[in-house]
Design a protein around this motif. Structure first.
Motif, PDB file in Angstrom:
ATOM      1  N   THR A 163      39.334  15.023  19.363  1.00 58.09           N
ATOM      2  CA  THR A 163      40.480  14.342  19.965  1.00 58.09           C
ATOM      3  C   THR A 163      40.568  13.912  21.183  1.00 58.09           C
ATOM      4  OG1 THR A 163      41.552  16.561  19.727  1.00 58.09           O
ATOM      5  CG2 THR A 163      42.409  15.047  18.252  1.00 58.09           C
ATOM      6  N   ASP A 164      40.833  13.159  21.625  1.00 60.61           N
ATOM      7  CA  ASP A 164      40.818  12.360  23.103  1.00 60.61           C
ATOM      8  C   ASP A 164      42.323  12.694  23.802  1.00 60.61           C
ATOM      9  OD1 ASP A 164      40.599  11.171  25.476  1.00 60.61           O
ATOM     10  OD2 ASP A 164      40.573   9.110  24.356  1.00 60.61           O
ATOM     11  N   GLU A 165      42.218  13.746  24.406  1.00 56.68           N
ATOM     12  CA  GLU A 165      43.874  14.342  24.735  1.00 56.68           C
ATOM     13  C   GLU A 165      44.432  13.916  25.973  1.00 56.68           C
ATOM     14  OE1 GLU A 165      43.950  18.494  23.593  1.00 56.68           O
ATOM     15  OE2 GLU A 165      42.618  18.051  21.984  1.00 56.68           O
ATOM     16  N   HIS A 166      43.496  13.172  26.945  1.00 58.25           N
ATOM     17  CA  HIS A 166      44.069  12.878  28.205  1.00 58.25           C
ATOM     18  C   HIS A 166      44.719  11.669  28.409  1.00 58.25           C
ATOM     19  CE1 HIS A 166      40.706  15.968  29.384  1.00 58.25           C
ATOM     20  NE2 HIS A 166      42.186  16.482  29.694  1.00 58.25           N
ATOM     21  N   GLY A 167      45.065  11.364  29.663  1.00 61.15           N
ATOM     22  CA  GLY A 167      45.685  10.001  30.094  1.00 61.15           C
ATOM     23  C   GLY A 167      47.111   9.992  30.334  1.00 61.15           C
ATOM     24  N   GLN A 168      47.716   8.851  30.768  1.00 56.72           N
ATOM     25  CA  GLN A 168      49.001   8.737  31.023  1.00 56.72           C
ATOM     26  C   GLN A 168      49.865   8.789  29.816  1.00 56.72           C
ATOM     27  OE1 GLN A 168      50.256   6.582  34.289  1.00 56.72           O
ATOM     28  NE2 GLN A 168      51.808   7.832  33.623  1.00 56.72           N
TER      29      GLN A 168
END
Length: 520
Positions: free
Chosen positions: A48-53
């Motif tokens: 999973t790609d969990e970062h960001g705005q």
RNA sequence: CGCGGAGUAGAGCAGCCCGGUAGCUCGCCAGGCUCAUAACCUGGAGGUCGUUGGUUCAAAUCCUUCCUCCGCAACCA
């Protein structure tokens, strides 16, 4: 032992996983299982790609810290993968310490090598929403979320020198089969490389939920350097958690849906070139599962909820359906009626019933155990020759990611077996005391065909196929992939096991009402 | 002229690159069979292959006109 490294993209947990995520992951799972059966040392990675705005926003909405929010959704993903019988070997999260370590190394290294530089990011900013938008995202020049005016704003940001790799990337894409299907190559070259590849923004100061840039703490790493690095961070590239980089890199295939081809076929190879490390061997981009004219959304409820579909009709049926329906290059349309029909015709009528009638005849005519005596007939040759070509065909299809075609090949074999029953009419042979040898031969040939089919299908339907092999009484050494090349592997005095329907028939009309209560 | 993809029997698709008067699955109709999950096997009906013009002895397949639909254009698998 040869290695095989296959990856799904890391999914963005801004919402619950859906049937689209399932396709990519099930496709990888089938290939991974096939490779293991072939004796490869397989590493199958997802995550999973969990970062960001967006995650930051969603978390705030939910009244949770970003990490707590991500944890919650990530659990849903993991639950779905367990449910779908996904045999992933490793699950990488971009919030894992080792991943962050790798990303910081990669970012700093690219900076040191001069491929990352500081500049200004300009875009349209909506103050109430605190969001940046590109011109193309604006609706009538206004914020697409709230409809208010946006202002031109500049923000300090780091950029990756993607433009420096334009020629190399074009050469890479246009030669060989790095990216498939071929239509994607045209899209990339015509849409992005030829008009002039722009440098890409790789850091942000407008939000905090990301990997900090370790030499400039105002900034967090923005999307792609963070996300794409998962393919090597999960192997231990410049972190201490894993030691598999030397063994497994480069990846044999990155599988993804079409909308992220850009980043995988342009940004990712460019990053690797900049770091002087080998490129993945292949990218495969499949299409989407669409809902026809309807948008895939929560309001469709049951129709697309993989938990509901798998629970009600069987996970293997669901896996079969999505793999069988998705063409190599285009999108597939999910139509619940066709889904149900497919379960009935392919799985219940052709496969399930073939096993049922064969096992039942062995049971009925020989009390469950075949005698050793045989009597061949010219008619058998036709079947046996047909079977012989199948395993190689299936392998060729799987290796080239033509999974639907692989299934088609196997089901052609299953049809051939059903036809063989009509040709040989075992129920007639059973009435003739002198035809026992012949009858045993016919039933043995059927069991053999089923055995081979089941082994070939096991990567696709890993729940049910072991049961099929049990029903026909196969020993462990008669369940290996390589044994499918040898018709006659099953021991002669095999004992079968009766059981209930492997794939029960579905009442389509009733189930339609359940899946589509509104009658749409 | 932004780019790409698609328009083939009622439905979903293959064929198109390497031109030779259409093929698969489902559905439908009719037979056969009775071992089996009312399943299986055989046969049949149904398409002037989106439109226009052209190349060719011959085009779904190559070139051209137009129409329609979908996707992409900095993070929807």
């Amino acid at each position: 032992m040869s290695k095989f490294y296959i990856t799904t993209p890391i999914y963005y947990p801004s919402g619950s996983p859906h049937i689209g995520h399932c396709y990519t992951t099930v496709a990888c799972d089938a290939v991974a299982r096939y490779k293991r059966a072939k004796g490869f040392d397989v590493l199958f990675l997802t995550g999973t790609d969990e970062h960001g705005q967006k995650i930051e926003d969603k978390a705030t909405e939910a009244g949770l810290a970003p990490q707590a929010y991500a944890d919650k959704i990530v659990n849903e993903f993991k639950k779905l993968w367990t449910f779908m019988n996904i045999s992933y070997d490793r699950f990488v999260r971009t919030t894992d310490d080792y991943h962050i370590q790798t990303v910081q190394y990669v970012f700093e290294e690219l900076y040191k090598r001069g491929y990352i530089y500081k500049s200004q990011y300009t875009g349209k900013y909506c103050k109430p929403c605190e969001s940046f938008w590109t011109d193309s995202q604006l609706v009538n020049g206004k914020c697409p979320d709230c409809g208010r005016d946006v202002v031109e704003t500049a923000e300090e940001a780091y950029f990756f020198k993607l433009s420096a790799f334009a020629d190399k990337l074009q050469k890479l894409l246009e030669s060989g089969n790095f990216l498939e299907p071929e239509s994607r190559v045209k899209e990339m070259v015509n849409n992005f490389i030829k008009p002039g590849l722009a440098d890409t923004c790789v850091s942000r100061t407008s939000f905090k939920w990301g990997v900090p840039v370790n030499f400039d703490e105002k900034h967090v790493v923005y999307v792609w350097i963070d996300a794409l690095s998962n393919y090597i961070s999960a192997l231990g590239y410049h972190n201490d958690t894993y030691q598999d980089y030397e063994k497994f890199w480069p990846a044999d295939v990155h599988v993804m849906a079409k909308e992220i081809v850009r980043f995988h076929s342009l940004v990712w190879p460019a990053m690797l070139m900049a770091l002087d490390i080998p490129l993945p061997k292949k990218l495969y981009a499949h299409g989407w599962i669409t809902m026809g004219d309807k948008k895939m959304s929560k309001s469709l409820g049951n129709v697309v909820d993989p938990f509901v579909l798998g629970e009600r009709y069987g996970v293997d049926a669901l896996r079969y359906e999505i793999l069988r329906e998705m063409p190599y290059a285009g999108d597939s349309v999910f139509v619940s009626e066709l889904f149900l029909q497919r379960i009935n015709t392919d799985l219940a009528n052709n496969l399930g019933n073939l096993v049922s009638r064969t096992v039942s005849m062995v049971n009925k005519y020989f009390s469950g155990t075949l005698p050793q005596t045989r009597k061949a007939d010219a008619i058998d040759t036709d079947l046996i020759n047909f079977v012989k070509d199948i395993p190689a065909q299936v392998e060729e299809k799987i290796n080239s990611m033509h999974l639907s075609d692989a299934l088609e090949v196997i089901f052609n074999l299953i049809s051939r077996a059903n036809k063989y029953i009509d040709e040989t009419m075992p129920w007639s042979l059973a009435k003739d005391e002198n035809a026992k040898d012949r009858l045993a031969t016919v039933l043995y040939n059927l069991l053999e065909t089923i055995r081979i089919s089941a082994i070939l299908l096991e990567p696709f339907m890993p729940n049910t196929m072991p049961e099929v092999l049990h029903r026909i009484g196969a020993n462990d050494d008669e369940k290996t992939w390589d044994s499918t090349y040898n018709f006659g592997t099953l021991h002669q005095d095999v004992t079968v096991n009766m059981g209930t329907a492997l794939f029960p028939r579905i009442n389509i009309e009733e189930e339609q009402k359940f899946l589509n209560p509104s009658g749409e």
